[in-house]
Motif scaffolding. Structure first.
Motif, PDB file in Angstrom:
ATOM      1  N   LYS A  98      -1.574  -6.582  12.081  1.00  0.00           N
ATOM      2  CA  LYS A  98      -0.394  -5.877  12.010  1.00  0.00           C
ATOM      3  C   LYS A  98       0.001  -6.073  10.700  1.00  0.00           C
ATOM      4  O   LYS A  98       0.319  -7.117  10.200  1.00  0.00           O
ATOM      5  CB  LYS A  98       0.553  -5.904  13.064  1.00  0.00           C
ATOM      6  N   PRO A  99       0.755  -5.184   9.840  1.00  0.00           N
ATOM      7  CA  PRO A  99       1.526  -5.107   8.639  1.00  0.00           C
ATOM      8  C   PRO A  99       2.851  -6.098   9.065  1.00  0.00           C
ATOM      9  O   PRO A  99       3.454  -6.056   9.972  1.00  0.00           O
ATOM     10  CB  PRO A  99       1.688  -3.747   8.199  1.00  0.00           C
ATOM     11  N   ALA A 100       3.466  -6.514   7.869  1.00  0.00           N
ATOM     12  CA  ALA A 100       4.580  -7.278   7.852  1.00  0.00           C
ATOM     13  C   ALA A 100       5.786  -6.194   8.041  1.00  0.00           C
ATOM     14  O   ALA A 100       6.551  -6.299   8.773  1.00  0.00           O
ATOM     15  CB  ALA A 100       4.905  -7.813   6.550  1.00  0.00           C
ATOM     16  N   LEU A 101       5.592  -5.032   7.307  1.00  0.00           N
ATOM     17  CA  LEU A 101       6.618  -4.131   7.297  1.00  0.00           C
ATOM     18  C   LEU A 101       6.164  -2.553   7.040  1.00  0.00           C
ATOM     19  O   LEU A 101       5.062  -2.569   6.374  1.00  0.00           O
ATOM     20  CB  LEU A 101       7.670  -4.197   6.570  1.00  0.00           C
ATOM     21  N   ALA A 102       6.841  -1.670   7.506  1.00  0.00           N
ATOM     22  CA  ALA A 102       6.571  -0.213   7.308  1.00  0.00           C
ATOM     23  C   ALA A 102       7.910   0.540   6.838  1.00  0.00           C
ATOM     24  O   ALA A 102       8.750   0.136   7.543  1.00  0.00           O
ATOM     25  CB  ALA A 102       5.826   0.464   8.201  1.00  0.00           C
ATOM     26  N   ALA A 103       7.708   1.308   5.779  1.00  0.00           N
ATOM     27  CA  ALA A 103       9.086   2.029   5.489  1.00  0.00           C
ATOM     28  C   ALA A 103       8.732   3.325   4.488  1.00  0.00           C
ATOM     29  O   ALA A 103       7.689   3.485   4.087  1.00  0.00           O
ATOM     30  CB  ALA A 103       9.826   1.000   4.630  1.00  0.00           C
ATOM     31  N   GLU A 104       9.762   4.238   4.771  1.00  0.00           N
ATOM     32  CA  GLU A 104       9.795   5.320   3.755  1.00  0.00           C
ATOM     33  C   GLU A 104      10.629   4.837   2.372  1.00  0.00           C
ATOM     34  O   GLU A 104      11.790   4.416   2.753  1.00  0.00           O
ATOM     35  CB  GLU A 104      10.097   6.533   4.507  1.00  0.00           C
ATOM     36  N   LEU A 116      10.862  11.196  -5.222  1.00  0.00           N
ATOM     37  CA  LEU A 116       9.521  10.882  -4.622  1.00  0.00           C
ATOM     38  C   LEU A 116       9.529  10.199  -3.403  1.00  0.00           C
ATOM     39  O   LEU A 116      10.326   9.273  -3.345  1.00  0.00           O
ATOM     40  CB  LEU A 116       8.819  10.165  -5.733  1.00  0.00           C
ATOM     41  N   ARG A 117       9.001  10.459  -2.289  1.00  0.00           N
ATOM     42  CA  ARG A 117       8.817   9.722  -1.204  1.00  0.00           C
ATOM     43  C   ARG A 117       7.445   8.922  -0.787  1.00  0.00           C
ATOM     44  O   ARG A 117       6.576   9.917  -0.845  1.00  0.00           O
ATOM     45  CB  ARG A 117       9.437  10.594   0.020  1.00  0.00           C
ATOM     46  N   TYR A 118       7.686   7.881  -0.753  1.00  0.00           N
ATOM     47  CA  TYR A 118       6.340   7.198  -0.220  1.00  0.00           C
ATOM     48  C   TYR A 118       6.287   6.508   1.023  1.00  0.00           C
ATOM     49  O   TYR A 118       7.621   6.028   1.533  1.00  0.00           O
ATOM     50  CB  TYR A 118       6.126   5.967  -1.341  1.00  0.00           C
ATOM     51  N   GLN A 119       5.234   6.564   1.769  1.00  0.00           N
ATOM     52  CA  GLN A 119       5.007   5.538   2.939  1.00  0.00           C
ATOM     53  C   GLN A 119       4.629   4.491   2.371  1.00  0.00           C
ATOM     54  O   GLN A 119       3.649   4.353   2.015  1.00  0.00           O
ATOM     55  CB  GLN A 119       3.924   6.272   3.873  1.00  0.00           C
ATOM     56  N   VAL A 120       5.107   3.316   2.813  1.00  0.00           N
ATOM     57  CA  VAL A 120       4.709   1.976   2.224  1.00  0.00           C
ATOM     58  C   VAL A 120       4.724   1.302   3.233  1.00  0.00           C
ATOM     59  O   VAL A 120       5.117   1.095   4.403  1.00  0.00           O
ATOM     60  CB  VAL A 120       5.945   1.440   1.267  1.00  0.00           C
ATOM     61  N   THR A 121       3.367   0.410   3.057  1.00  0.00           N
ATOM     62  CA  THR A 121       2.986  -0.723   4.287  1.00  0.00           C
ATOM     63  C   THR A 121       2.917  -2.049   3.546  1.00  0.00           C
ATOM     64  O   THR A 121       2.215  -1.831   2.334  1.00  0.00           O
ATOM     65  CB  THR A 121       1.627  -0.281   4.871  1.00  0.00           C
ATOM     66  N   VAL A 122       3.416  -3.105   4.241  1.00  0.00           N
ATOM     67  CA  VAL A 122       3.204  -4.330   3.384  1.00  0.00           C
ATOM     68  C   VAL A 122       2.515  -5.111   4.317  1.00  0.00           C
ATOM     69  O   VAL A 122       2.585  -5.407   5.343  1.00  0.00           O
ATOM     70  CB  VAL A 122       4.344  -5.161   2.897  1.00  0.00           C
ATOM     71  N   GLU A 123       1.123  -5.188   3.704  1.00  0.00           N
ATOM     72  CA  GLU A 123       0.117  -5.803   4.735  1.00  0.00           C
ATOM     73  C   GLU A 123      -0.009  -7.511   4.347  1.00  0.00           C
ATOM     74  O   GLU A 123       0.326  -7.773   3.304  1.00  0.00           O
ATOM     75  CB  GLU A 123      -1.303  -5.544   4.206  1.00  0.00           C
ATOM     76  N   ARG A 167       0.919  -1.164   0.186  1.00  0.00           N
ATOM     77  CA  ARG A 167       0.120  -0.069   0.105  1.00  0.00           C
ATOM     78  C   ARG A 167       0.970   1.171   0.002  1.00  0.00           C
ATOM     79  O   ARG A 167       1.851   1.234   0.918  1.00  0.00           O
ATOM     80  CB  ARG A 167      -0.918  -0.003   1.367  1.00  0.00           C
ATOM     81  N   PHE A 168       0.824   2.090  -0.808  1.00  0.00           N
ATOM     82  CA  PHE A 168       1.705   3.272  -1.173  1.00  0.00           C
ATOM     83  C   PHE A 168       0.937   4.495  -1.060  1.00  0.00           C
ATOM     84  O   PHE A 168      -0.065   4.992  -1.617  1.00  0.00           O
ATOM     85  CB  PHE A 168       2.208   3.229  -2.648  1.00  0.00           C
ATOM     86  N   ILE A 169       1.414   5.469  -0.120  1.00  0.00           N
ATOM     87  CA  ILE A 169       0.971   6.761   0.166  1.00  0.00           C
ATOM     88  C   ILE A 169       2.200   7.791  -0.311  1.00  0.00           C
ATOM     89  O   ILE A 169       3.146   7.324   0.134  1.00  0.00           O
ATOM     90  CB  ILE A 169       0.623   7.033   1.501  1.00  0.00           C
ATOM     91  N   LEU A 170       1.877   8.610  -1.023  1.00  0.00           N
ATOM     92  CA  LEU A 170       2.931   9.590  -1.557  1.00  0.00           C
ATOM     93  C   LEU A 170       2.898  10.746  -0.488  1.00  0.00           C
ATOM     94  O   LEU A 170       1.966  11.417  -0.034  1.00  0.00           O
ATOM     95  CB  LEU A 170       2.448  10.466  -2.878  1.00  0.00           C
ATOM     96  N   SER A 171       4.336  10.830   0.062  1.00  0.00           N
ATOM     97  CA  SER A 171       4.287  11.895   1.015  1.00  0.00           C
ATOM     98  C   SER A 171       5.134  13.228   0.667  1.00  0.00           C
ATOM     99  O   SER A 171       5.310  13.940   1.345  1.00  0.00           O
ATOM    100  CB  SER A 171       5.026  11.303   2.316  1.00  0.00           C
TER     101      SER A 171
END
Length: 158
Positions: free
Chosen positions: A144-150, A131-138, A115-119
């Motif tokens: 809870k997600p597997a990971l979260a990253a910028e 481009l910087r994205y807030q990424v969550t892998v569900e 899941r990608f949110i543009l920040s």
């Protein structure tokens, strides 16, 4: 296929979407074959990933789990699928990651998606946009997600 991302957008279009979700990838199955192939390529053969019987007997996971780096490495494929194409982009470059956190183990047989949110969108030059994205892998069905990253990518424009 992602229904959130338009097919083609300009950098100005992206700037107007800062703070918004740009896309969600399809689900990807994390089976033992994928885990084993990743283990071989990376030479990370820790038993929690590649020995189902031992992982069942000796870990709290109920079986093998994916490498955190395997889950992270899927961001490229997930992003390619979920994010819009940038008009006039001649290439995209993976610029790196910040604040990566592995939040939950991914059990063998699970399905994950990005899941990608543009920040942020910042012009480094007339032909380069960062481009910087807030990424969550569900993980399907998990709280809870597997990971979260910028994730930072550089769009080279032509």
């Amino acid at each position: 296929m992602n229904v959130h991302a338009p097919l083609s957008v300009s950098i100005d279009d992206l700037k107007s979407r800062i703070g918004q979700e740009l896309g969600v990838s399809s689900w990807k199955v994390i089976d033992q074959d994928r885990i084993d192939r990743f283990a071989t390529v990376t030479e990370d053969l820790q038993f929690i990933h590649v020995d189902p019987e031992r992982a069942l007997a000796e870990t709290p996971f109920g079986g093998t789990i994916a490498h955190g780096f395997l889950t992270l490495s899927l961001l490229s494929a997930m992003g390619q699928e979920a994010l819009p194409t940038i008009r006039n982009r001649t290439m995209g470059i993976n610029y790196g990651l910040e604040r990566v956190r592995f939040l939950s183990p991914v059990p063998v047989g699970a399905r994950v998606r990005g899941r990608f949110i543009l920040s942020e969108v910042s012009m480094r030059s007339a032909t380069q946009a960062m481009l910087r994205y807030q990424v969550t892998v569900e993980i399907e069905g998990a709280e809870k997600p597997a990971l979260a990253a910028e994730w930072l990518t550089l769009a080279v424009l032509g």
